[in-house]
Design a protein around this motif. Structure first.
Motif, PDB file in Angstrom:
ATOM      1  N   UNK A 200       9.362  32.169  14.853  1.00 22.83           N
ATOM      2  CA  UNK A 200       8.989  32.951  16.031  1.00 22.83           C
ATOM      3  C   UNK A 200      10.006  32.792  17.151  1.00 22.83           C
ATOM      4  N   UNK A 201      10.422  31.543  17.416  1.00 26.00           N
ATOM      5  CA  UNK A 201      11.407  31.280  18.466  1.00 26.00           C
ATOM      6  C   UNK A 201      12.736  31.948  18.136  1.00 26.00           C
TER       7      UNK A 201
ATOM      8  N   UNK B 109       7.073  29.065  24.292  1.00 20.78           N
ATOM      9  CA  UNK B 109       7.150  30.349  23.593  1.00 20.78           C
ATOM     10  C   UNK B 109       6.665  30.194  22.153  1.00 20.78           C
ATOM     11  N   UNK B 110       7.153  29.118  21.513  1.00 21.22           N
ATOM     12  CA  UNK B 110       6.831  28.905  20.104  1.00 21.22           C
ATOM     13  C   UNK B 110       5.333  28.714  19.897  1.00 21.22           C
TER      14      UNK B 110
ATOM     15  N   UNK C 128       2.989  30.221  21.029  1.00 19.78           N
ATOM     16  CA  UNK C 128       2.269  31.493  20.877  1.00 19.78           C
ATOM     17  C   UNK C 128       1.983  31.791  19.403  1.00 19.78           C
ATOM     18  N   UNK C 129       2.855  31.288  18.517  1.00 20.10           N
ATOM     19  CA  UNK C 129       2.700  31.613  17.104  1.00 20.10           C
ATOM     20  C   UNK C 129       1.787  30.634  16.373  1.00 20.10           C
TER      21      UNK C 129
ATOM     22  N   UNK D 239      11.210  26.846  25.412  1.00 17.33           N
ATOM     23  CA  UNK D 239      11.238  27.385  24.044  1.00 17.33           C
ATOM     24  C   UNK D 239      10.005  26.962  23.266  1.00 17.33           C
TER      25      UNK D 239
ATOM     26  N   UNK E  97       7.542  40.572  15.191  1.00 14.87           N
ATOM     27  CA  UNK E  97       7.648  39.109  15.261  1.00 14.87           C
ATOM     28  C   UNK E  97       6.386  38.437  14.699  1.00 14.87           C
TER      29      UNK E  97
ATOM     30  N   UNK F 167      12.448  35.643  18.808  1.00 15.91           N
ATOM     31  CA  UNK F 167      12.452  35.890  20.253  1.00 15.91           C
ATOM     32  C   UNK F 167      13.856  35.779  20.819  1.00 15.91           C
TER      33      UNK F 167
END
Lengths: 244, 109
Positions: free
Chosen positions: A225-226, B39-40, B42-43, B36, A190, A229
């Motif tokens: 990325x989402x 989570x996103x 993180x990138x 979400x 990822x 995941x």
């Protein structure tokens, strides 16, 4: 009420400082180059040093400088720096859950000193919010080293601007520090894909003004990325069920 | 630019640093961030790094490096090798800078 142990005696302070020490050479090299550039822009040594000490944001400073020297309107100068700093707004959303329990003054004080590397190293050390003292101590240790490395070398760069030849390309040491940090973040499929998407997006949007291509790259990598995941999660769930 | 205007400009830029770095730290009430998006986020640092790094190591002006006579290619390659072999950031910086300086000063690349 007992007095809390000072942050710098907390064990996490040493961890933050040690991890930053490894890239301090890169931060310092960049500070040196930024100092040289600021001195050559024609702002004068006093203002160049003052700007570095207060603004403490290399790329925003370098973007704002030519505008200041040309005498551009103040709002244009500030808007430019704001755009260059947009990535920090995205980072600050990530900071929030970690430091919610602090007062607003403390939150902003902490945020002001956190440069890119602080955020990246912090998120690697604390993947989930936890003990707020430990988190603050880590940030303090990290910032202590990066602030001193950056500021001392910037002042040196302002002073030595006419002595160091540009073709040595010393700023590249800063890029190599970034390269190493980037490589250390490539942990799985990822992150590799997100990095590749970010690179393509940054290239495709390179013509945008104010380094906005950085923001485009962040948005693209976050979206991909989402997606990754979400598409890999159900599969794991299924295989776990199979195992059961 | 007059001295006082420069002072006002620098003061304003300092405010910009605080406001952008602390943007979501300003409100006292909890800021609802959907899962979400969390989570996103993180990138985000990785993407910012790549975008900032790319022009520094792989571009000249507004296009990709188009010649073999660019010291950065070899410095970057050596730096990557050293990082993969040692996982040492300091070693990566030192090795890459050494290659860059050697090629720049000897061959003028």
């Amino acid at each position: 009420m007992t007095t809390p142990t000072p942050l710098w005696r907390h064990p996490e302070f040493a961890v933050g400082a040690r991890e930053t020490r490894d890239v301090a050479l890169g931060i310092g090299a960049w500070g040196l180059v930024a100092g040289i550039a600021m001195s050559k822009a024609g702002l004068g040594p006093v203002f160049a040093v003052a700007m570095s000490l207060f603004v403490f944001a290399g790329s925003a400073q370098l973007a704002a400088l030519p505008l200041m020297v040309q005498g551009a309107p103040l709002w244009v100068i500030w808007a430019t720096a704001f755009c260059v700093n947009l990535r920090f707004i995205i980072f600050s959303a990530g900071w929030r859950p970690y430091f919610e329990s602090l007062s607003r003054t403390k939150r902003l004080f902490l945020a002001y000193f956190t440069v890119d590397f602080t955020y990246i190293a912090f998120m690697r050390r604390f993947p989930r919010p936890g003990d707020v003292r430990a988190q603050m101590a880590y940030v303090a240790g990290n910032v202590a080293v990066s602030w001193v490395a950056w500021q001392s070398m910037t002042v040196l760069g302002v002073l030595l601007a006419d002595v160091i030849p540009e073709r040595w390309g010393l700023g590249f040491a800063g890029s190599l520090a970034l390269l190493g940090i980037t490589a250390s973040l490539l942990a799985d499929r990822a992150t590799w894909i997100a990095a590749a998407v970010a690179a393509c997006a940054a290239l495709a949007a390179f013509a945008l003004p104010f380094h906005l291509n950085v923001v485009v790259a962040i948005a693209a990598a976050m979206a991909v990325g989402v997606l990754i995941d979400h598409f890999s999660l159900p599969r794991t769930a299924v295989s776990e069920e199979d195992a059961a | 630019m007059k001295a006082w205007t420069t002072i006002v400009a620098i003061a304003g830029l300092t405010v910009v640093s605080v406001v952008t770095r602390g943007f979501f730290m300003i409100p006292d009430r909890e800021v609802p961030i959907p899962a979400w998006l969390r989570e996103a986020l993180r990138y985000a640092p990785l993407a910012a790094l790549v975008a900032v790094l790319l022009p520094e190591i792989a571009m000249t002006g507004d296009h990709l490096i188009a010649t073999w006579k660019d010291a950065r290619i070899y410095a970057t390659a050596v730096a990557i090798l050293v990082f993969v072999a040692s996982r040492s950031l300091l070693g990566t910086i030192l090795a890459g800078t050494a290659v860059l300086l050697a090629l720049r000063l000897s061959l003028g690349w």
